[in-house]
Enzyme design. Structure first.
Site, PDB file in Angstrom:
ATOM      1  N   CYS A  91       0.863  -1.183   0.000  1.00  0.00           N
ATOM      2  CA  CYS A  91       0.000   0.000   0.000  1.00  0.00           C
ATOM      3  C   CYS A  91       0.900   1.233   0.000  1.00  0.00           C
ATOM      4  O   CYS A  91       1.864   1.295   0.771  1.00  0.00           O
ATOM      5  CB  CYS A  91      -0.887   0.001   1.240  1.00  0.00           C
ATOM      6  SG  CYS A  91      -1.914   1.471   1.386  1.00  0.00           S
ATOM      7  N   HIS A 133      -8.941  -3.441  -2.308  1.00  0.00           N
ATOM      8  CA  HIS A 133      -7.979  -2.657  -1.520  1.00  0.00           C
ATOM      9  C   HIS A 133      -8.391  -1.178  -1.490  1.00  0.00           C
ATOM     10  O   HIS A 133      -8.441  -0.561  -0.423  1.00  0.00           O
ATOM     11  CB  HIS A 133      -6.577  -2.822  -2.126  1.00  0.00           C
ATOM     12  CG  HIS A 133      -5.499  -2.059  -1.425  1.00  0.00           C
ATOM     13  ND1 HIS A 133      -4.500  -2.673  -0.714  1.00  0.00           N
ATOM     14  CD2 HIS A 133      -5.268  -0.714  -1.318  1.00  0.00           C
ATOM     15  CE1 HIS A 133      -3.715  -1.738  -0.189  1.00  0.00           C
ATOM     16  NE2 HIS A 133      -4.157  -0.543  -0.560  1.00  0.00           N
ATOM     17  N   GLU A 134      -8.714  -0.625  -2.674  1.00  0.00           N
ATOM     18  CA  GLU A 134      -9.090   0.797  -2.736  1.00  0.00           C
ATOM     19  C   GLU A 134     -10.436   1.029  -2.050  1.00  0.00           C
ATOM     20  O   GLU A 134     -10.632   2.043  -1.373  1.00  0.00           O
ATOM     21  CB  GLU A 134      -9.125   1.286  -4.180  1.00  0.00           C
ATOM     22  CG  GLU A 134      -7.800   1.155  -4.939  1.00  0.00           C
ATOM     23  CD  GLU A 134      -6.606   1.693  -4.192  1.00  0.00           C
ATOM     24  OE1 GLU A 134      -6.747   2.658  -3.420  1.00  0.00           O
ATOM     25  OE2 GLU A 134      -5.498   1.123  -4.352  1.00  0.00           O
ATOM     26  N   HIS A 137     -10.044   1.451   1.608  1.00  0.00           N
ATOM     27  CA  HIS A 137      -9.580   2.789   2.016  1.00  0.00           C
ATOM     28  C   HIS A 137     -10.759   3.722   2.285  1.00  0.00           C
ATOM     29  O   HIS A 137     -10.698   4.568   3.174  1.00  0.00           O
ATOM     30  CB  HIS A 137      -8.703   3.418   0.921  1.00  0.00           C
ATOM     31  CG  HIS A 137      -7.252   3.028   0.989  1.00  0.00           C
ATOM     32  ND1 HIS A 137      -6.464   3.298   2.089  1.00  0.00           N
ATOM     33  CD2 HIS A 137      -6.442   2.418   0.091  1.00  0.00           C
ATOM     34  CE1 HIS A 137      -5.224   2.858   1.860  1.00  0.00           C
ATOM     35  NE2 HIS A 137      -5.189   2.308   0.657  1.00  0.00           N
TER      36      HIS A 137
HETATM   37 ZN   LIG Z   1      -3.565   1.362  -0.161  1.00  0.00          ZN
END
Ligand SMILES: [Zn+2]
Length: 168
Positions: A91, A133-134, A137
């Site tokens: 990341c 993953h995004e 966030h």
């Molecule tokens: Zn990330």
């Protein structure tokens, strides 16, 4: 042209905050998305979410390097997630560390583009990993929260030691 934004890193509270939905797509947002894409390429990275540049809004940019991107996805929703895929994941906000993380192998994602049109994606494997993953966030979830207790404790120790060294 230098990156317009510094990428926020682990310890910055904006990364742990749940983002607010985007309710208007205006020139400010379009410029922000364009600047995020520049920042992502400069890093270099394959995805960047708004909180990583300090903006607590639900959108991210990505380019899976398949010749189709870059894309901006506003107010994304994951509508299907199936199977398992394990990848040694990193990341931009937790620089220099990688962890094997298991996520869904197939993901359908829907959202809005910068013209206000609905967009739909179906991804598998590496690209599906980027989406999840995004998306994490935007809910204030870092990849560290996807580790089991032992791996997370070890990662936190490494990050703390590194901060101590950086502070002299
Ligand atoms: Zn990330």
């Amino acid at each position: 042209v230098p990156s317009p934004y510094a990428i926020r890193t682990f310890g910055d509270p904006v990364l742990r905050r749940k983002c607010e939905p985007v309710d208007v797509i205006d020139d400010t947002l379009k410029q922000l998305a364009a600047d995020m894409i520049t920042t992502m390429y400069d890093a270099p990275g394959v995805g960047l979410a708004a909180p990583q540049i300090g903006v607590s809004k639900r959108f991210f940019v990505f380019d899976a390097d398949d010749g189709k991107g870059p894309f901006t996805v506003i107010n994304p929703r994951i509508t299907r997630a199936e199977g398992e895929y394990t990848f040694d994941e990193g990341c931009l906000s937790v620089p220099g560390l990688h962890f094997p993380i298991t996520r869904a192998n197939e993901v359908d994602l829907t959202g809005t583009d910068l013209d206000g049109n609905e967009i739909n994606f179906s991804f598998t494997g590496f690209e599906a990993k980027i989406m999840q993953h995004e998306f994490d966030h935007l809910d204030g979830i870092l990849l560290l929260q996807r580790l089991d207790d032992d791996a997370r404790k070890k990662a936190m120790r490494t990050l703390r030691e590194r901060q101590l060294r950086a502070n002299g």
